[in-house]
Design a protein around this motif. Structure first.
Motif, PDB file in Angstrom:
ATOM      1  N   GLU A  21       0.839  -1.202   0.000  1.00  0.00           N
ATOM      2  CA  GLU A  21       0.000   0.000   0.000  1.00  0.00           C
ATOM      3  C   GLU A  21       0.874   1.252   0.000  1.00  0.00           C
ATOM      4  OE1 GLU A  21      -3.410   1.681  -0.633  1.00  0.00           O
ATOM      5  OE2 GLU A  21      -3.560  -0.394   0.056  1.00  0.00           O
ATOM      6  N   GLY A  22       1.946   1.239   0.781  1.00  0.00           N
ATOM      7  CA  GLY A  22       2.874   2.367   0.792  1.00  0.00           C
ATOM      8  C   GLY A  22       3.568   2.549  -0.544  1.00  0.00           C
ATOM      9  N   ALA A  23       3.904   1.439  -1.209  1.00  0.00           N
ATOM     10  CA  ALA A  23       4.536   1.513  -2.529  1.00  0.00           C
ATOM     11  C   ALA A  23       3.609   2.177  -3.539  1.00  0.00           C
ATOM     12  CB  ALA A  23       4.915   0.108  -3.002  1.00  0.00           C
ATOM     13  N   ARG A  24       2.311   1.889  -3.425  1.00  0.00           N
ATOM     14  CA  ARG A  24       1.327   2.490  -4.320  1.00  0.00           C
ATOM     15  C   ARG A  24       1.247   4.003  -4.112  1.00  0.00           C
ATOM     16  NH1 ARG A  24      -4.329   3.543  -4.780  1.00  0.00           N
ATOM     17  NH2 ARG A  24      -5.186   2.809  -6.782  1.00  0.00           N
ATOM     18  N   ASP A  25       1.248   4.444  -2.865  1.00  0.00           N
ATOM     19  CA  ASP A  25       1.218   5.880  -2.578  1.00  0.00           C
ATOM     20  C   ASP A  25       2.435   6.582  -3.190  1.00  0.00           C
ATOM     21  OD1 ASP A  25      -1.115   5.493  -1.158  1.00  0.00           O
ATOM     22  OD2 ASP A  25      -0.125   5.430   0.793  1.00  0.00           O
ATOM     23  N   TYR A  26       3.587   5.956  -3.077  1.00  0.00           N
ATOM     24  CA  TYR A  26       4.838   6.503  -3.633  1.00  0.00           C
ATOM     25  C   TYR A  26       4.729   6.642  -5.151  1.00  0.00           C
ATOM     26  CZ  TYR A  26      10.006   6.836  -4.043  1.00  0.00           C
ATOM     27  OH  TYR A  26      11.300   7.236  -4.285  1.00  0.00           O
ATOM     28  N   LEU A  27       4.202   5.605  -5.814  1.00  0.00           N
ATOM     29  CA  LEU A  27       4.035   5.630  -7.269  1.00  0.00           C
ATOM     30  C   LEU A  27       3.055   6.722  -7.684  1.00  0.00           C
ATOM     31  CD1 LEU A  27       4.268   4.524 -10.165  1.00  0.00           C
ATOM     32  CD2 LEU A  27       2.594   2.766  -9.540  1.00  0.00           C
ATOM     33  N   LEU A  28       1.936   6.854  -6.973  1.00  0.00           N
ATOM     34  CA  LEU A  28       0.942   7.865  -7.321  1.00  0.00           C
ATOM     35  C   LEU A  28       1.527   9.273  -7.248  1.00  0.00           C
ATOM     36  CD1 LEU A  28      -2.199   6.378  -5.529  1.00  0.00           C
ATOM     37  CD2 LEU A  28      -1.890   6.646  -8.004  1.00  0.00           C
ATOM     38  N   ARG A  29       2.343   9.533  -6.245  1.00  0.00           N
ATOM     39  CA  ARG A  29       2.988  10.862  -6.145  1.00  0.00           C
ATOM     40  C   ARG A  29       3.923  11.092  -7.319  1.00  0.00           C
ATOM     41  NH1 ARG A  29       3.258   9.364  -0.644  1.00  0.00           N
ATOM     42  NH2 ARG A  29       5.469   8.771  -0.840  1.00  0.00           N
ATOM     43  N   HIS A  30       4.669  10.068  -7.687  1.00  0.00           N
ATOM     44  CA  HIS A  30       5.597  10.194  -8.819  1.00  0.00           C
ATOM     45  C   HIS A  30       4.855  10.490 -10.114  1.00  0.00           C
ATOM     46  CE1 HIS A  30       9.044   9.463 -11.393  1.00  0.00           C
ATOM     47  NE2 HIS A  30       8.385   8.518 -12.044  1.00  0.00           N
ATOM     48  N   LEU A  31       3.761   9.792 -10.349  1.00  0.00           N
ATOM     49  CA  LEU A  31       2.988  10.002 -11.571  1.00  0.00           C
ATOM     50  C   LEU A  31       2.389  11.399 -11.609  1.00  0.00           C
ATOM     51  CD1 LEU A  31       1.108   6.567 -11.828  1.00  0.00           C
ATOM     52  CD2 LEU A  31       3.159   7.278 -13.067  1.00  0.00           C
ATOM     53  N   ALA A  32       1.904  11.882 -10.471  1.00  0.00           N
ATOM     54  CA  ALA A  32       1.298  13.215 -10.419  1.00  0.00           C
ATOM     55  C   ALA A  32       2.313  14.314 -10.697  1.00  0.00           C
ATOM     56  CB  ALA A  32       0.650  13.423  -9.052  1.00  0.00           C
ATOM     57  N   GLU A  33       3.542  14.079 -10.299  1.00  0.00           N
ATOM     58  CA  GLU A  33       4.585  15.099 -10.475  1.00  0.00           C
ATOM     59  C   GLU A  33       5.135  15.137 -11.896  1.00  0.00           C
ATOM     60  OE1 GLU A  33       7.420  13.980  -7.539  1.00  0.00           O
ATOM     61  OE2 GLU A  33       6.136  14.569  -5.840  1.00  0.00           O
ATOM     62  N   HIS A  34       4.900  14.098 -12.683  1.00  0.00           N
ATOM     63  CA  HIS A  34       5.515  13.999 -14.018  1.00  0.00           C
ATOM     64  C   HIS A  34       4.473  13.600 -15.067  1.00  0.00           C
ATOM     65  CE1 HIS A  34       8.847  13.319 -11.145  1.00  0.00           C
ATOM     66  NE2 HIS A  34       9.562  13.998 -12.011  1.00  0.00           N
ATOM     67  N   SER A  35       3.422  14.377 -15.202  1.00  0.00           N
ATOM     68  CA  SER A  35       2.338  14.035 -16.121  1.00  0.00           C
ATOM     69  C   SER A  35       2.593  14.586 -17.527  1.00  0.00           C
ATOM     70  CB  SER A  35       1.018  14.596 -15.597  1.00  0.00           C
ATOM     71  OG  SER A  35       1.036  16.013 -15.650  1.00  0.00           O
ATOM     72  N   TYR A  36       1.838  14.062 -18.500  1.00  0.00           N
ATOM     73  CA  TYR A  36       1.906  14.593 -19.864  1.00  0.00           C
ATOM     74  C   TYR A  36       1.500  16.066 -19.884  1.00  0.00           C
ATOM     75  CZ  TYR A  36       2.709  10.171 -22.292  1.00  0.00           C
ATOM     76  OH  TYR A  36       3.273   9.012 -22.772  1.00  0.00           O
ATOM     77  N   ASP A  37       0.439  16.397 -19.153  1.00  0.00           N
ATOM     78  CA  ASP A  37      -0.036  17.777 -19.150  1.00  0.00           C
ATOM     79  C   ASP A  37       1.043  18.726 -18.636  1.00  0.00           C
ATOM     80  OD1 ASP A  37      -2.324  19.546 -19.650  1.00  0.00           O
ATOM     81  OD2 ASP A  37      -2.253  19.907 -17.485  1.00  0.00           O
ATOM     82  N   LYS A  38       1.728  18.332 -17.559  1.00  0.00           N
ATOM     83  CA  LYS A  38       2.795  19.179 -17.026  1.00  0.00           C
ATOM     84  C   LYS A  38       3.968  19.299 -18.004  1.00  0.00           C
ATOM     85  CE  LYS A  38       1.848  18.823 -12.091  1.00  0.00           C
ATOM     86  NZ  LYS A  38       2.352  18.438 -10.747  1.00  0.00           N
ATOM     87  N   ALA A  39       4.244  18.242 -18.746  1.00  0.00           N
ATOM     88  CA  ALA A  39       5.321  18.302 -19.737  1.00  0.00           C
ATOM     89  C   ALA A  39       4.978  19.289 -20.849  1.00  0.00           C
ATOM     90  CB  ALA A  39       5.573  16.915 -20.322  1.00  0.00           C
ATOM     91  N   LEU A  40       3.706  19.288 -21.308  1.00  0.00           N
ATOM     92  CA  LEU A  40       3.296  20.221 -22.357  1.00  0.00           C
ATOM     93  C   LEU A  40       3.291  21.656 -21.831  1.00  0.00           C
ATOM     94  CD1 LEU A  40       0.430  18.229 -24.118  1.00  0.00           C
ATOM     95  CD2 LEU A  40       2.863  18.354 -24.716  1.00  0.00           C
ATOM     96  N   LEU A  41       2.896  21.845 -20.584  1.00  0.00           N
ATOM     97  CA  LEU A  41       2.973  23.187 -19.984  1.00  0.00           C
ATOM     98  C   LEU A  41       4.428  23.651 -19.906  1.00  0.00           C
ATOM     99  CD1 LEU A  41       0.387  22.815 -17.070  1.00  0.00           C
ATOM    100  CD2 LEU A  41       0.133  24.206 -19.145  1.00  0.00           C
ATOM    101  N   ARG A  42       5.311  22.737 -19.611  1.00  0.00           N
ATOM    102  CA  ARG A  42       6.739  23.083 -19.545  1.00  0.00           C
ATOM    103  C   ARG A  42       7.276  23.473 -20.917  1.00  0.00           C
ATOM    104  NH1 ARG A  42      11.337  18.984 -17.079  1.00  0.00           N
ATOM    105  NH2 ARG A  42      13.178  20.225 -17.662  1.00  0.00           N
ATOM    106  N   LEU A  43       6.852  22.761 -21.962  1.00  0.00           N
ATOM    107  CA  LEU A  43       7.271  23.127 -23.316  1.00  0.00           C
ATOM    108  C   LEU A  43       6.741  24.517 -23.685  1.00  0.00           C
ATOM    109  CD1 LEU A  43       6.795  19.759 -25.265  1.00  0.00           C
ATOM    110  CD2 LEU A  43       8.951  20.904 -24.723  1.00  0.00           C
ATOM    111  N   SER A  44       5.507  24.830 -23.282  1.00  0.00           N
ATOM    112  CA  SER A  44       4.947  26.159 -23.531  1.00  0.00           C
ATOM    113  C   SER A  44       5.772  27.236 -22.840  1.00  0.00           C
ATOM    114  CB  SER A  44       3.498  26.226 -23.041  1.00  0.00           C
ATOM    115  OG  SER A  44       2.677  25.366 -23.767  1.00  0.00           O
ATOM    116  N   ALA A  45       6.161  26.961 -21.593  1.00  0.00           N
ATOM    117  CA  ALA A  45       6.946  27.942 -20.846  1.00  0.00           C
ATOM    118  C   ALA A  45       8.322  28.134 -21.449  1.00  0.00           C
ATOM    119  CB  ALA A  45       7.074  27.488 -19.390  1.00  0.00           C
TER     120      ALA A  45
END
Length: 392
Positions: free
Chosen positions: A364-388
């Motif tokens: 269960e703790g491993a899942r929480d760790y993975l979810l945080r990682h995915l939220a921090e590195h999403s496709y949407d955030k990558a496209l926002l970074r390219l815009s910036a």
């Protein structure tokens, strides 16, 4: 003839493709290009991208360039409604060896009329010439892990951004143990791999060795391995299957399964065991974590990004020279990959076996760790970074 084509593709076709001069336009749809109707991992990568962008509210278009479309019943996915019109950008979920054919199929002129982003999953620290040649026509590159980013970023002036596969807990079929004749009370260990992406890299033989050592003391254990590929055409896969003939508690299957059945195998397992030599990301490892299945994994390469060192069971490997006849790896000099110890993995399996409730809490703790990682590195955030980046 196949070798001649690879040479032409790698050194001629890659150089004929011209880099687009179009700027990144965040106001126009994003076109996802890939093997959308193929069960292969690269097809799943494209489907996950399309669904994630839709959920983020992005307008998307789809371009299926599948070379061998699979039966629709095996490919289960449902993106939001796609837009029509000219895309402002494209994300190519195809590694460089796959790109020339797909780009020519869609048209060189069409390719040049959008901001082109490659999504590349490479598994070693040394990058082949064909991949380096493809870098000159991509406006940006997305990669699934920091491991891959460190390999590719020094070789290109284009932005290289980490975007892990946006895995989620998807429907899992019930009755998997009954389907494959596995006792309900058995301690089930599983591993899923594709023979086409180098059996040596996936390293199922090490998983078998680790399991045999573990099961010698735990006779109610069972190892189920799901392989993609045909033993009739793949000699390495055939040898692997022959190596477990006569083992009543080890089974390697090559059946065509729906994704819900694959998820069912993972979810019903007591442990997911991946002693890979290298991974660009490690999709099935992430899927196991998402299903709260305890994971024993090699502590090297792409999986290091999301395998919580406190809540997954990691095998620290030695690094050895790459020796493989797979076309992608055969001619690489000075490349190394992992050599995880089956003995160490067997000890970790025994520890999970002896305290299953504690293992579930850690999962269960491993899942929480993975979810945080995915939220921090999403496709949407990558496209926002390219815009910036473009705005600056």
């Amino acid at each position: 003839m196949r070798g001649v084509y690879r040479s032409v593709r790698g050194h001629l076709l890659q150089r004929l493709i011209v880099k687009s001069r179009y700027a990144f336009n965040p106001g126009r749809p994003v076109e996802v290009v890939g093997y959308l109707s193929m069960v292969a991992g690269v097809g799943e990568s494209a489907r996950l991208c399309a669904v994630a962008l839709s959920k983020a509210g992005r307008q998307i278009m789809l371009a299926d360039v599948s070379t061998h479309p699979d039966e629709g019943k095996l490919v289960e996915w449902a993106p939001a409604l796609a837009s029509d019109g000219q895309p402002g950008s494209r994300i190519w979920h195809l590694n460089p060896p796959m790109l020339p054919r797909a780009i020519l199929k869609m048209g060189l002129g069409n390719f040049a009329r959008a901001f082109n982003i490659g999504y590349w999953a490479w598994e070693l620290e040394v990058v082949p010439a064909e991949w380096r040649n493809a870098m000159h026509y991509m406006n940006a590159i997305l990669v699934p892990s920091e491991f891959t980013r460190r390999a590719i970023a020094p070789l290109t002036s284009a932005p290289v951004i980490v975007v892990p596969h946006p895995v989620s807990e998807r429907p899992a079929a019930e009755g998997i143990r009954q389907k494959f004749g596995i006792a309900e009370e058995a301690f089930l260990v599983s591993f899923i791999f594709s023979g086409g992406s180098s059996i040596n890299r996936k390293n199922p033989q090490a998983a078998i060795e680790a399991f045999r050592q573990f099961s010698a003391e735990c006779p109610d254990a069972f190892l189920l391995m799901k392989a993609s590929g045909s033993p009739a055409r793949d000699e390495a896969l055939r040898r692997l299957m022959q190596s477990v003939e006569g083992d009543r508690n080890i089974r390697v299957i090559t059946d065509n399964l729906a994704s819900s059945e694959i998820n069912g195998i993972i979810k019903e397992s007591n442990v997911y065991l991946s002693l890979h030599r290298s991974e660009g990301f490690g999709l099935t490892v992430a899927e196991a974590i998402m299903h709260r299945t305890p994971v024993v994994s090699t502590a090297w390469s792409g999986t290091a990004d999301f395998c919580d060192p406190d809540n997954t069971w990691l095998v620290e490997p030695l690094l050895i020279p790459v020796v493989d006849d797979h076309p992608e790896f055969a001619d690489l000099k000075d490349a190394v990959w992992a050599d995880p110890s089956p003995v160490a993995a067997a000890a970790l399996l025994k520890g999970i076996y002896s305290d299953r409730e504690a293992a579930k809490r850690k999962a269960e703790g491993a899942r929480d760790y993975l979810l945080r990682h995915l939220a921090e590195h999403s496709y949407d955030k990558a496209l926002l970074r390219l815009s910036a980046m473009q705005a600056s």
